[in-house]
Design a protein around this motif. Structure first.
Motif, mmCIF file in Angstrom:
data_model
loop_
_atom_site.group_PDB
_atom_site.id
_atom_site.type_symbol
_atom_site.label_atom_id
_atom_site.label_comp_id
_atom_site.label_asym_id
_atom_site.label_seq_id
_atom_site.Cartn_x
_atom_site.Cartn_y
_atom_site.Cartn_z
ATOM 1 N N ALA A 109 0.833 -1.206 0.000
ATOM 2 C CA ALA A 109 0.000 0.000 0.000
ATOM 3 C C ALA A 109 0.865 1.251 0.000
ATOM 4 N N SER A 110 1.905 1.251 0.821
ATOM 5 C CA SER A 110 2.740 2.442 0.958
ATOM 6 C C SER A 110 3.497 2.766 -0.310
ATOM 7 N N MET A 111 3.694 1.776 -1.190
ATOM 8 C CA MET A 111 4.463 1.982 -2.419
ATOM 9 C C MET A 111 3.592 2.221 -3.651
ATOM 10 N N SER A 112 2.280 2.376 -3.470
ATOM 11 C CA SER A 112 1.366 2.493 -4.610
ATOM 12 C C SER A 112 1.386 3.902 -5.182
ATOM 13 N N VAL A 113 2.330 4.164 -6.060
ATOM 14 C CA VAL A 113 2.443 5.476 -6.692
ATOM 15 C C VAL A 113 1.183 5.733 -7.516
ATOM 16 N N PRO A 114 0.438 6.801 -7.249
ATOM 17 C CA PRO A 114 -0.825 7.032 -7.957
ATOM 18 C C PRO A 114 -0.635 7.085 -9.468
ATOM 19 N N GLY A 115 -1.523 6.371 -10.176
ATOM 20 C CA GLY A 115 -1.469 6.348 -11.630
ATOM 21 C C GLY A 115 -0.579 5.262 -12.185
ATOM 22 N N LEU A 116 0.480 4.893 -11.457
ATOM 23 C CA LEU A 116 1.373 3.831 -11.908
ATOM 24 C C LEU A 116 0.967 2.506 -11.285
ATOM 25 N N LEU A 117 0.931 2.452 -9.944
ATOM 26 C CA LEU A 117 0.565 1.237 -9.234
ATOM 27 C C LEU A 117 -0.872 1.335 -8.739
ATOM 28 N N ALA A 118 -1.614 0.259 -8.906
ATOM 29 C CA ALA A 118 -3.002 0.243 -8.454
ATOM 30 C C ALA A 118 -3.066 0.411 -6.939
ATOM 31 N N PRO A 119 -4.075 1.134 -6.424
ATOM 32 C CA PRO A 119 -4.226 1.269 -4.973
ATOM 33 C C PRO A 119 -4.497 -0.089 -4.323
ATOM 34 N N VAL A 120 -4.237 -0.176 -3.035
ATOM 35 C CA VAL A 120 -4.571 -1.359 -2.250
ATOM 36 C C VAL A 120 -5.881 -1.076 -1.526
ATOM 37 N N VAL A 121 -6.856 -1.958 -1.676
ATOM 38 C CA VAL A 121 -8.137 -1.799 -1.001
ATOM 39 C C VAL A 121 -8.024 -2.415 0.389
ATOM 40 N N TYR A 122 -8.262 -1.590 1.418
ATOM 41 C CA TYR A 122 -8.111 -2.027 2.807
ATOM 42 C C TYR A 122 -9.229 -1.384 3.620
ATOM 43 N N GLN A 123 -10.094 -2.244 4.191
ATOM 44 C CA GLN A 123 -11.215 -1.774 5.004
ATOM 45 C C GLN A 123 -12.013 -0.698 4.260
ATOM 46 N N GLU A 124 -12.324 -1.011 2.996
ATOM 47 C CA GLU A 124 -13.128 -0.146 2.123
ATOM 48 C C GLU A 124 -12.446 1.187 1.802
ATOM 49 N N ARG A 125 -11.177 1.285 2.066
ATOM 50 C CA ARG A 125 -10.391 2.458 1.672
ATOM 51 C C ARG A 125 -9.493 2.062 0.505
ATOM 52 N N LYS A 126 -9.175 3.032 -0.331
ATOM 53 C CA LYS A 126 -8.191 2.822 -1.392
ATOM 54 C C LYS A 126 -6.924 3.559 -0.992
ATOM 55 N N LEU A 127 -5.882 2.783 -0.763
ATOM 56 C CA LEU A 127 -4.649 3.336 -0.211
ATOM 57 C C LEU A 127 -3.563 3.425 -1.274
ATOM 58 N N VAL A 128 -2.847 4.558 -1.247
ATOM 59 C CA VAL A 128 -1.754 4.792 -2.176
ATOM 60 C C VAL A 128 -0.519 5.242 -1.399
ATOM 61 N N ASP A 129 0.490 5.667 -2.142
ATOM 62 C CA ASP A 129 1.801 6.036 -1.598
ATOM 63 C C ASP A 129 1.676 7.004 -0.421
ATOM 64 N N GLY A 130 2.283 6.624 0.708
ATOM 65 C CA GLY A 130 2.252 7.472 1.893
ATOM 66 C C GLY A 130 3.041 8.750 1.746
ATOM 67 N N GLY A 131 3.883 8.836 0.719
ATOM 68 C CA GLY A 131 4.677 10.039 0.518
ATOM 69 C C GLY A 131 3.839 11.266 0.245
ATOM 70 N N LEU A 132 2.594 11.080 -0.170
ATOM 71 C CA LEU A 132 1.732 12.228 -0.438
ATOM 72 C C LEU A 132 1.406 13.005 0.833
ATOM 73 N N VAL A 133 1.426 12.313 1.979
ATOM 74 C CA VAL A 133 1.029 12.983 3.228
ATOM 75 C C VAL A 133 2.134 13.010 4.279
ATOM 76 N N ASP A 134 3.049 12.045 4.247
ATOM 77 C CA ASP A 134 4.087 12.000 5.283
ATOM 78 C C ASP A 134 5.267 11.182 4.766
ATOM 79 N N ASN A 135 6.128 11.834 4.012
ATOM 80 C CA ASN A 135 7.213 11.106 3.362
ATOM 81 C C ASN A 135 8.375 10.804 4.298
ATOM 82 N N VAL A 136 8.529 11.583 5.361
ATOM 83 C CA VAL A 136 9.573 11.325 6.369
ATOM 84 C C VAL A 136 8.876 11.348 7.731
ATOM 85 N N PRO A 137 8.297 10.221 8.158
ATOM 86 C CA PRO A 137 7.372 10.207 9.300
ATOM 87 C C PRO A 137 8.054 10.308 10.670
#
Length: 731
Positions: free
Chosen positions: A196-224
């Motif tokens: 899920a954390s590596m799902s670059v939008p547009g390139l890698l398909a999102p991961v469906v988890y608990q009815e959410r579609k999850l993509v690359d975490g870098g969009l919100v917190d790239n150095v957590p």
């Protein structure tokens, strides 16, 4: 006196040793600060994290928790699962990163039906069409091979790795693409969180988890950084930033570069906010990765070395967090992956299917119940399952219950299926004319439990027509099948003499056929059936040369098609062989088609060969069913269908130089080549003065595009003909 002096020295030495021990004991009693490690996202640049871990290992610096985003999540998750930096280097070196971003296995591993559809339609054109609505695939790459790689990397083949069970607390960051919310994984499947954390939008398909579609975490917190403060109360943070710098204004022009820049801007904004949380005692590491892009996965070793160099640059500060070698070894023993034999598989179960029958999956599974798990073979089996074309992912989990190991295979059917629209395009522009065809297909899959399929076809252009095909397997394993076909098409056929087009015929053909067939493993398919045709022929322009009017004829046919090439358009290895025979008693002829091809890699060169025969072992081929040559890489020096006749013998040799590879997400390469072709017609119907062996030499440049193969070429024959080509699309 001497004895007294010795005694005094002994007492002083003992006192000194006691003092040193007291100091050491006091030092040990000082509590070590809690350390949190942060591994940022950056695509391929994230391999630098491995070098940082190597320095932490050399200096004996343990940590209390680790958090990662995107590629940092991959490294953090693997490390928390007990994979050493050295093992990560080895696994990264073994991985074929370019192939990993192409979901399907090699062409030879695809099912014959999926392979045949790929020849007729552009694979990337598949669009769901259900209840009158268009539905699109969620990404260019669905991530099938990536997920299997994660499984192997963290030893999920020995049992699912659950984050809450790991000795080292690990957090992985993803983004809810629907709400923009920051999602933190602290429990659940480790490999799913990494994916899920590596799902670059547009390139890698999102991961469906608990009815959410999850993509690359870098969009919100790239150095957590905030995450390790909260997770383990980190007093000292070691933060590693491998993010890509913003593109220069002059480099932002195409839609792709604009999208990449937008993602970089969002990432840099949240990175700046995270870095503001660093305190004076924290350690910030930013490797100098200039020249290595987020897509340069093949430079992972270089990136790891640069990460190591950056960490060595702050080694003096890292040493302050060191423990003794014995303490570090004890800490790592609690984390490190334990060596274990492949477990025995007591039961195999298929779960999650709605339309597809479980037998369609199990026919590809070679793993036996009661035998040890063969992970490499299982991954190959799952890729072949995926290659049937009905799934968006095919994964597995090994569950242990009551001393029994259950291998659970979890195929996920395409959310945009089971009905699809497909597009085919063929454009050939040459000095002596152009050919253009636009093909549309509507495919309905899994009409019944055996996997029946209906395909409706339409085409406009140089050849216009329509057709319907019904493919019905006869058994659960889909070994045997029947296929009735109806079709109609109109095409213009030129008549050449002395390199001049002096006539043009329009042929209208209505046909119907029914065949019974067998799929011969993954090698190919054989069919036996009956074909009926009615042809209307009329002279559109020029001097009549062929018979006109209508004719109806039919008869039995046999065909066998075997294909073991590794790629569809630009194979570098493998072979193919095709055989077809049709006999018509009404027209008193039989047509035999034989073709064999091969490709052989020699370093950065590919040697390709082809030989073919098309002719009449009995009677003589009528003009409406004659052998036709001419066109790109089919006697390129001649125009499309310039050479028509009977008993045609053809041979070709190509030598191609691989100039480069295509971007991540596309399989194929860019090649420059030369093709030598020769043809002999026993009975020429056109260009009747060109007898004996004809030749053609072609120089070309080619590469794969989202619209199929693209070629630029020049063909020349010593007979005096030549052609310049632009070719795009499916053949």
């Amino acid at each position: 006196m001497k004895n007294s002096l010795v005694s005094c020295c002994a007492r002083l030495g003992a006192a000194a040793l006691l003092a040193i021990a007291a100091v050491a004991q006091a030092a040990d009693s000082v509590p070590r600060p809690r350390v949190g490690l942060v591994l940022g996202g950056g695509g391929a640049r994230g391999a630098a994290h491995i070098g940082v871990l190597e320095v932490l290992q050399r200096l004996s610096v343990p940590v209390d928790c680790v958090a990662g985003t995107s590629m940092g999540a991959l490294v953090a998750g693997a490390w928390a699962a007990g994979i050493s930096p050295a093992q990560m280097r080895r696994d990264m070196a073994k991985a074929n990163w370019r192939d990993m971003f192409y979901d399907n296995p090699e062409l030879s591993e695809l099912s014959y039906r999926n392979r045949a559809q790929s020849r007729r339609f552009l694979p990337g054109s598949e669009t769901g069409f259900n209840e009158g609505e268009l539905q699109y695939p969620p990404g260019v790459v669905l991530g099938q091979k990536i997920k299997l790689f994660f499984n192997t990397l963290v030893h999920a083949n020995l049992g699912e790795r659950e984050m809450q069970d790991l000795a080292l607390p690990v957090s992985i960051i993803a983004t809810d693409i629907g709400t923009g919310e920051r999602i933190v994984f602290r429990d659940g499947s480790l490999t799913s969180a990494m994916r899920a954390s590596m799902s670059v939008p547009g390139l890698l398909a999102p991961v469906v988890y608990q009815e959410r579609k999850l993509v690359d975490g870098g969009l919100v917190d790239n150095v957590p950084i905030r995450e390790v403060r909260e997770r383990c109360g980190a007093e000292v943070v070691i933060a590693v930033n491998v993010g890509s710098p913003l593109l220069k204004p002059e480099d932002v022009g195409s839609l792709l570069s604009v999208s990449a820049q937008m993602v970089n801007i969002l990432t840099e904004q949240n990175v700046a906010q995270s870095l503001a949380l660093l305190r004076p005692g924290d350690i910030y590491i930013k490797p100098d990765l200039d020249g290595i892009s987020a897509a340069d996965f093949e430079r992972h070793g270089e990136a790891a070395d640069l990460g190591r160099a950056a960490a060595e640059g702050v080694a003096d500060r890292l040493k302050l967090l060191s423990v003794s070698a014995q303490q570090y070894a004890q800490w790592w023993r609690g984390i490190g992956a334990k060596q274990a034999r492949e477990p025995r598989v007591d039961e195999i179960e298929i779960v999650g299917l709605e339309r597809v029958s479980p037998e369609a999956v199990t026919r590809h599974i070679e793993q036996k119940e009661g035998a040890p798990l063969d992970t490499a073979e299982l991954e190959g089996d799952l890729l072949r399952v995926f290659g049937d074309g009905w799934y968006e992912s095919v994964d597995y989990t090994l569950l242990s219950t009551r001393d029994r190991n259950i291998l659970r295979i979890t195929p996920v059917e395409k959310g945009w299926g089971p009905d699809y629209l497909r597009l085919g395009l063929n454009l050939q522009v040459a000095d002596q004319g152009a050919v253009f065809n636009l093909r549309l297909g509507y495919q309905k899959t899994w009409l019944n439990r055996l996997g029946g399929e209906l395909l409706l076809l339409g085409q406009i252009g140089s050849t216009t027509g329509a057709g319907v095909e019904f493919y019905q397997p006869l058994d659960m394993a889909q070994t045997f099948f029947v296929e009735p076909v109806l079709g109609y098409n109109r095409t213009l056929v030129p008549v050449y003499q002395d390199d001049q087009k002096y006539a043009e015929y329009r042929w209208k053909t209505a046909s119907g056929a029914i065949a019974a067939g067998v799929n011969v493993g993954r090698m190919g398919q054989a069919r036996l059936g009956w074909l009926e045709r009615k042809v209307w022929a009329s002279a559109e322009t020029g001097i009549p040369a062929f018979p006109t009017g209508s004719v109806t004829y039919g008869g039995p046919f046999f065909s066998a098609d075997f294909d073991q090439f590794n790629q569809l358009y630009f194979p570098s290895k493998g072979w193919a062989a095709r055989l077809g025979y049709f006999s018509s008693s009404e027209q008193d002829y039989g047509r035999l088609d034989v073709r064999a091809e091969g490709a052989y890699p020699i370093g950065r060169y590919v040697l390709a060969t082809e030989v073919a025969y098309a002719g009449s072992p009995e009677g003589q081929l009528p003009s409406i069913d004659a052998a036709r040559f001419g066109g790109f890489l089919n006697m390129s020096a001649f125009a499309q269908d310039q050479l028509i006749g009977d008993n045609a013998y053809y041979a070709q040799v190509r030598v191609e130089r691989i100039l480069g590879v295509l971007p991540i997400g596309l399989r194929g390469d860019i090649r420059a080549g030369i093709a030598l072709e020769t043809l002999k017609r026993g009975v020429p119907y056109t260009e009747t003065r060109l007898t004996g062996w004809l030749n053609s030499t072609t120089l070309y440049l080619g590469g794969e595009t989202p619209l199929g193969p693209l070629y630029l070429g020049y063909g020349y024959s010593t007979s005096g003909t030549w052609n310049v080509y632009f070719f795009l699309g499916t053949p």
